[in-house]
Design a protein around this motif. Structure first.
Motif, PDB file in Angstrom:
ATOM      1  N   TYR A  57       0.877  -1.171   0.000  1.00 45.40           N
ATOM      2  CA  TYR A  57       0.000   0.000   0.000  1.00 45.40           C
ATOM      3  C   TYR A  57       0.913   1.219   0.000  1.00 45.40           C
ATOM      4  O   TYR A  57       2.059   1.156   0.436  1.00 45.40           O
ATOM      5  N   ALA A 193      -2.141  -3.153  -3.578  1.00 42.57           N
ATOM      6  CA  ALA A 193      -3.539  -2.719  -3.619  1.00 42.57           C
ATOM      7  C   ALA A 193      -3.692  -1.566  -4.603  1.00 42.57           C
ATOM      8  O   ALA A 193      -2.768  -0.769  -4.795  1.00 42.57           O
ATOM      9  N   GLU A 194      -4.851  -1.484  -5.232  1.00 42.01           N
ATOM     10  CA  GLU A 194      -5.154  -0.367  -6.121  1.00 42.01           C
ATOM     11  C   GLU A 194      -5.815   0.748  -5.321  1.00 42.01           C
ATOM     12  O   GLU A 194      -6.781   0.515  -4.605  1.00 42.01           O
ATOM     13  N   GLY A 195      -5.284   1.945  -5.435  1.00 39.25           N
ATOM     14  CA  GLY A 195      -5.851   3.066  -4.706  1.00 39.25           C
ATOM     15  C   GLY A 195      -7.216   3.450  -5.244  1.00 39.25           C
ATOM     16  O   GLY A 195      -7.441   3.443  -6.460  1.00 39.25           O
ATOM     17  N   TRP A 223       5.899   2.839  -1.082  1.00 39.99           N
ATOM     18  CA  TRP A 223       4.908   1.773  -0.956  1.00 39.99           C
ATOM     19  C   TRP A 223       5.511   0.684  -0.074  1.00 39.99           C
ATOM     20  O   TRP A 223       6.702   0.389  -0.159  1.00 39.99           O
ATOM     21  N   PHE A 292      -5.094   6.157  -0.671  1.00 47.13           N
ATOM     22  CA  PHE A 292      -4.462   5.391   0.409  1.00 47.13           C
ATOM     23  C   PHE A 292      -4.428   6.164   1.728  1.00 47.13           C
ATOM     24  O   PHE A 292      -4.268   7.385   1.744  1.00 47.13           O
ATOM     25  N   ASN A 311      -6.700   1.143   1.285  1.00 46.00           N
ATOM     26  CA  ASN A 311      -6.714   1.746  -0.053  1.00 46.00           C
ATOM     27  C   ASN A 311      -7.995   2.537  -0.269  1.00 46.00           C
ATOM     28  O   ASN A 311      -8.868   2.175  -1.052  1.00 46.00           O
TER      29      ASN A 311
END
Length: 441
Positions: A57, A193-195, A223, A292, A311
């Motif tokens: 993240y 993870a995708e923000g 990250w 995030f 996220n």
């Protein structure tokens, strides 16, 4: 390996984390508690692949603390001083007369954000691309705390120039690799993870952009997975390895520009946040970038920490403070037993001394230190003192921080204040003398 928490404690921590993810509507949330050098418990909620401790993240402003560690390493090497003006090492900015220490503590009066497009959502360039001007100086030096992402962009550029490399490489070589934070990187690498931004009125998600922030990277680029953030919490608890001297870490945690004797406060040291929460002093940093939220805070007295990564852009209350409170209540730290130790000064120097008519007590405390403070039940100034090679003592905190204590047989001298064994002792070296008629009714 950290000893796991008790099953009852694990359920308590999981319940808090689950509520936070659901009520904060975070697509995913991973959280954990740290003690004895590592994660003692962790969990993932929402759309989190396993192992949840290895999913990256974005850390956001926790990157500032990593940047500050490299700056303090440069200080310890003698490459710079905290009172050095920025121009000495990074000439050509409108902040040339502001000191490196002021930049670290957000006391340099730099604007909160860098000029141009919103740096958190647009790709960044070089320092020259920012085209800084006097409009970016919004306050006088050391006037007040003013959080500044721009200030840490400047510190990142300072690190790069003094090290002769990029900020990315400097933090990786000097902080991340020695601490074993091998999965912490400037850009997502591996499971990540995708923000996302969650709509305020509906349960739908909009992806947030991701990019390298260029010169502003030092303010929020990194990250990391939960396992690495847990290792950084252990660092803040004192497991510094060869990265930083323990005394330097202690120096970083001293609040700047805030009266820490107040019952509740929020302050900033040298690259770290210092908060008073529920009567506890917590050290660490929060992080926020589009898509995030992150947090790492430790209770150094309890020797515990808490970490969280989510996220979502906003809406999730900080879960780390609740986790620390739950762990403290469920499994309070069992302190080391008291054992006798020799007094660092003759016993007849300890006890009650008087500053004018006010009684204070000088006593020996753990670690070979002295404590000068009011009698129980009375208010007043208090400080701890550490011994120096010349026989004097230097104040560590409180009103007398940095001041010298000199101990004589019949008086104490602290920063020109004379303490005597009786109130205004006529036989002592009381400044201004003592009325010859003495006390009267």
């Amino acid at each position: 390996m950290s000893e796991p928490v008790l099953p009852t404690t694990a359920r308590l921590l999981l319940a808090r984390t689950a509520r936070a993810q659901r009520e904060g509507r975070a697509p995913s949330l991973v959280a954990g508690v740290v003690r004895d050098g590592g994660l003692a418990w962790s969990a993932g909620r929402g759309n989190v692949p396993e192992p949840h401790t290895d999913v990256q993240y974005r850390l956001g402003s926790i990157s500032k603390t990593v940047t500050a560690v490299v700056v303090m390493r440069l200080r310890d090497e003698g490459r710079l001083g905290l009172d050095d003006p920025l121009d000495r090492h990074l000439p050509g900015t409108p902040f040339g007369d502001r000191t490196i220490g002021q930049l670290l503590s957000h006391l340099a009066g730099a604007s909160a954000e860098s000029p141009g497009g919103w740096w958190e959502r647009t790709p960044g360039g070089s320092l020259a691309d920012l085209a800084l001007g006097h409009d970016d100086v919004v306050l006088g030096a050391a006037r007040r705390f003013h959080y500044s992402n721009l200030g840490f962009g400047l510190l990142g550029e300072l690190v790069a120039r003094l090290r002769g490399t990029s900020w990315d490489d400097a933090v990786a070589t000097e902080v991340l690799a020695p601490l074993g934070m091998s999965r912490t990187t400037p850009r997502p690498d591996g499971p990540a993870a995708e923000g996302g931004a969650v709509h305020p009125w509906a349960d739908v998600v909009l992806p947030e952009p991701e990019h390298h922030a260029g010169v502003m990277a030092a303010a929020g680029q990194l990250w990391a997975p939960l396992s690495d953030l847990g290792r950084f919490a252990a660092f803040l608890l004192g497991d510094t390895g060869d990265v930083l001297d323990a005394g330097t870490l202690e120096e970083m945690t001293v609040p700047a520009g805030v009266d820490s004797s107040a019952p509740g406060w929020s302050a900033y040291g040298l690259g770290v946040q210092v908060l008073r929460v529920d009567g506890r002093t917590l050290i660490g940093h929060g992080g926020s970038m589009p898509g995030f939220l992150a947090g790492v805070f430790v209770d150094r007295e309890e020797q515990t920490g808490a970490v969280s990564l989510a996220n979502t852009t906003s809406g999730l209350d900080a879960v780390v403070f609740g986790l620390l409170a739950d762990l403290r209540a469920a499994e309070p730290r069992i302190v080391e037993p008291w054992t006798p130790s020799p007094s660092p000064v003759p016993l007849d120097r300890l006890g009650v001394w008087f500053w004018g008519p006010s009684p204070l007590m000088l006593r020996a405390v753990a670690g070979g230190l002295l404590h000068l403070g009011p009698l129980p039940g009375r208010g007043g100034r208090a400080s701890r003192f550490a011994p120096l090679d010349d026989g004097t003592w230097r104040g560590l905190d409180g009103y007398y921080a940095g001041e010298r204590l000199r101990i004589a047989e019949d008086h104490l001298d602290v920063g020109t204040f004379i303490f005597t064994r009786t109130p205004y002792d006529p036989q002592g070296p009381v400044p201004g003398g003592v009325d010859e008629a003495g006390w009267r009714s």
